[in-house]
Design a protein around this motif. Structure first.
Motif, PDB file in Angstrom:
ATOM      1  N   ARG A 206       0.799  -1.149   0.007  1.00  0.00           N
ATOM      2  CA  ARG A 206      -0.115  -0.043  -0.019  1.00  0.00           C
ATOM      3  C   ARG A 206       0.876   1.414   0.118  1.00  0.00           C
ATOM      4  N   LEU A 209       2.136   2.494  -3.389  1.00  0.00           N
ATOM      5  CA  LEU A 209       1.085   2.809  -4.466  1.00  0.00           C
ATOM      6  C   LEU A 209       0.524   4.347  -4.019  1.00  0.00           C
ATOM      7  N   GLU A 241      -4.312   3.291  -9.610  1.00  0.00           N
ATOM      8  CA  GLU A 241      -5.827   3.356  -8.947  1.00  0.00           C
ATOM      9  C   GLU A 241      -6.239   1.632  -9.091  1.00  0.00           C
ATOM     10  N   GLU A 244      -3.991  -0.498  -6.841  1.00  0.00           N
ATOM     11  CA  GLU A 244      -4.698  -0.338  -5.502  1.00  0.00           C
ATOM     12  C   GLU A 244      -5.839  -1.353  -5.315  1.00  0.00           C
TER      13      GLU A 244
END
Length: 412
Positions: A206, A209, A241, A244
């Protein structure tokens, strides 16, 4: 004269063998076979002794009754009278032997019949006692299996910390219980390592990103940036995105494969309503009408994960729909002791043989890998994993005219 230095001696080799030592007489091990053999053999011997004793007593009584003819002789003419053989009272002197013989035969037959009936009653009584005693002893011998079964059920309910820890003789059941405990220990370590890996991966994946998204958003906020770079930034932002979403989906899929430990009352009607609210704008943009009646259906589970099920199903129903006059129907109710969430939609015709592939990760209808902007291909996989973690199941059926009927059933 200097003393000669002594060299250090080599330490002795360890003689301890980590393997379990074999007993000196393995055939004397109190196995289940030996215990059952001794138990039922002893029961058979005791029952036989009791039956022989009863038959012996009954036979002795029968012989006593069979030889129990009583008579008396009176008068000078040898008048014979008998209470057990009335025929002798009126028999002449010449008829006495034949009548006496017939009476003895009848008396012996009566004694034998009585012996047979009493023996059958004794056998029936011993059979009932033997079955009852055998049932009780078999339950006592096999009681460790019940303990193993209860522990297995507790483990199936996500409690990997449970152990059998069976004590008693070193027989096959104890060996099975010890092997099962070792397997549970390894499973617990594996699940703990998996949870630790998921937590570490969550942080490691995470963070970069999020940094990339921030840098791209800062770059796109610059009004002096060239048009080409802005277009490239938007493309990279969309790709970031998507990455993610993929990471979040993978982490959620890994978490939902485990059982839910902490459960709280959750109403599927509220969960479905929240999912509909989140997808309402996207449905209006695509011209899809969302309808349906959500009746109260309370289950014990995790509200966030259950909301993920409803959201994934409603999003798929909206995204994979017809271009015009499409609709999605979302209903919740309680049926046959289960809380049921049903999501139906119009859409392309789905062959029945393609249904199973829809629940596989990264698979869509007629495509092996994801390649569109409709998602990352994990929605139905996550929904199935979450349903299983709650003790339920999810199924899909092709709808006549196109589309699907997705049905989620969870225990109340």
């Amino acid at each position: 004269m200097a003393a000669t230095p002594t060299l250090p001696t080599t330490p002795p080799k360890p003689t301890w063998d980590p393997r379990k030592p074999e007993p000196p007489f393995p055939w004397l091990r109190p196995t289940i076979r030996i215990r059952l053999t001794l138990l039922y053999g002893g029961m058979f011997l005791i029952a036989g002794i009791l039956l022989l004793s009863i038959i012996y007593l009954l036979a002795a009584q029968a012989l006593h009754e069979g030889n129990g003819q009583s008579f008396q002789v009176s008068g000078s003419n040898i008048n014979i009278s008998s209470t057990t053989c009335p025929q002798l009272n009126s028999a002449s002197y010449d008829e006495v032997p034949s009548v006496w013989k017939a009476c003895n035969a009848a008396q012996r037959q009566h004694a034998l019949d009585d012996l047979l009936s009493r023996s059958l009653l004794a056998l029936l009584g011993l059979a009932v006692i033997a079955f009852a005693f055998g049932y009780a002893m078999a339950g006592r011998v096999l009681s460790p299996l019940g303990r193993i079964t209860r522990t297995a059920r507790a483990v199936a309910g996500s409690d990997l910390s449970r152990r059998i820890e069976l004590d008693g003789p070193d027989d096959e059941l104890k060996e099975l219980a010890d092997t099962f405990d070792d397997m549970l220990e390894r499973l617990q370590r594996a699940f703990t390592a998996q949870q630790r890996f998921v937590g570490n991966a969550s942080h490691e994946l995470r963070t970069p990103l999020a940094i990339n998204r921030t840098l791209l958003e800062v770059h796109l906020s610059d009004p002096n940036a060239p048009v080409e770079l802005q277009q490239l930034g938007k493309t990279l932002l969309a790709t970031n995105e998507r990455s993610e979403q993929l990471v979040e989906g993978l982490l959620l899929l890994a978490r939902s494969d485990n059982q839910i430990v902490e459960r709280k009352p959750v109403d599927l009607a509220e969960v479905a309503a929240q999912a509909v609210d989140q997808v309402h704008a996207e449905a209006e943009a695509k011209g899809v009408v969302i309808r349906g009646d959500q009746k109260p259906a309370v289950v014990q589970g995790n509200g966030v994960l259950l909301e993920r099920i409803a959201l994934n199903l409603v999003q798929n129903a909206v995204r994979y729909n017809v271009p015009e006059d499409g609709w999605v129907e979302v209903t919740t109710e309680v049926q046959h002791g289960q809380a049921v969430l049903v999501v139906s939609n119009t859409g392309p015709v789905v062959p029945a043989y393609e249904i199973d592939n829809l629940f596989e990760p990264f698979r869509r209808l007629r495509t092996e890998r994801t390649g569109s902007d409709k998602g990352v291909g994990l929605g139905l996989s996550i929904a199935r994993s979450v349903a299983r973690a709650h003790g339920g199941h999810i199924s899909a059926q092709p709808r006549e005219g196109g589309g699907l009927v997705m049905r989620v059933a969870l225990p109340v």
